[in-house]
Design a protein around this motif. Sequence first.
Motif, PDB file in Angstrom:
ATOM      1  N   ASP A 156       0.854  -1.182   0.000  1.00 31.38           N
ATOM      2  CA  ASP A 156       0.000   0.000   0.000  1.00 31.38           C
ATOM      3  C   ASP A 156       0.889   1.232   0.000  1.00 31.38           C
ATOM      4  OD1 ASP A 156      -2.049   1.783   0.141  1.00 31.38           O
ATOM      5  OD2 ASP A 156      -2.583   1.379   2.229  1.00 31.38           O
ATOM      6  N   GLN A 170      -6.863   1.648  -9.478  1.00 29.72           N
ATOM      7  CA  GLN A 170      -5.571   1.382  -8.849  1.00 29.72           C
ATOM      8  C   GLN A 170      -4.428   1.984  -9.675  1.00 29.72           C
ATOM      9  OE1 GLN A 170      -7.480  -0.758 -10.512  1.00 29.72           O
ATOM     10  NE2 GLN A 170      -6.418  -2.644 -11.080  1.00 29.72           N
ATOM     11  N   LEU A 213     -10.580  -0.018  -2.762  1.00 32.75           N
ATOM     12  CA  LEU A 213      -9.669   0.199  -3.874  1.00 32.75           C
ATOM     13  C   LEU A 213      -8.689  -0.972  -3.957  1.00 32.75           C
ATOM     14  CD1 LEU A 213      -8.640   2.176  -6.076  1.00 32.75           C
ATOM     15  CD2 LEU A 213      -7.082   3.103  -4.363  1.00 32.75           C
ATOM     16  N   GLY A 261      -2.621  -1.641  -6.299  1.00 38.13           N
ATOM     17  CA  GLY A 261      -1.963  -1.415  -7.573  1.00 38.13           C
ATOM     18  C   GLY A 261      -0.464  -1.470  -7.377  1.00 38.13           C
TER      19      GLY A 261
END
Length: 305
Positions: free
Chosen positions: A126, A202, A265, A268
């Motif tokens: 994250d 993302q 979310l 990514g």
Amino acid sequence: MMRKAVVTGATSMIGVALVEECIRNDTEVLAVVRNGSQKLGKLPKSKLVSVVECDLENLDALGTELGVHDTFYHFAWSNTSKETRDDPILQYENIGYTLDAVKLAARLKCHTFIGAGSQAEYGFVDGRILPDAQVKPLMAYGIAKFAAGQLSCKLCDALGMVHVWGRVFSVYGINDNEGTMIKYALQQYKNGRVAHFSAGLQKWNYLFEGDAGRIFYLLGVRVKASKVYNIASLDTRPLCEYIQEIKSVLGEQFQYDLADPSDSLPFGIDPDTLSLFGDIDYIPQMSFSEGMRICMNHCTTNKEK
């Protein structure tokens, strides 16, 4: 100056790009490919390129008859399909193959060993991903990549070689693998079908194959100490913006839709490349639009479905 390089996995996307970069820089390449490889046609034709066929499990059979080289690039990795990426037994074998590659590099008197790691080594992160971030790989593929990187570094230290480990993020190009988002988009475009994507909120990062080849070449030329790098571009943004840019390149024939956003979310990627581009003194040259245009032209003239 690098005059002679060894490349395993030379017919892979980055392998081909690296071989092309070596040729541009008058560097001889010994391309190690699987026995009976069906991808030999991908290798550029050049008097600077010689090919030896050898499966990963037989690297120990190769020796000093191949001559003295400067840098060893290890891209070869078995069982990369979706069906086998989380198989611990199959992925474990790649760790031994990587150590065999280091021993071959030593026999060929290479001063530098450069391995291709993966973003999968980090697991879900994250925020910005630094090269020295704590790794938490989730799949057997990422676990094996991390173990191969750590153990090959230990072996290189013992053998007196520089060890460079490049954790590759999302590289794309005309030799892209099946199943990637860009490959899927181009296939839907070519066949006149609607492409369906997630909400794409993302963060993501794409690097063109040519720039990836240049980066790996420069790692072999300019890096003189063992280090881990993120192999990615400077262009990190929401994935949906990349999809919109694909649309702008492909035009009206490309139709797509985005899923409704969920409450959470998805993770990514946001790779930090500050140390990479500082150490090799290079910034990627290919914009995403330019790269997609090259991929589009290749897609429309290629017979693959």
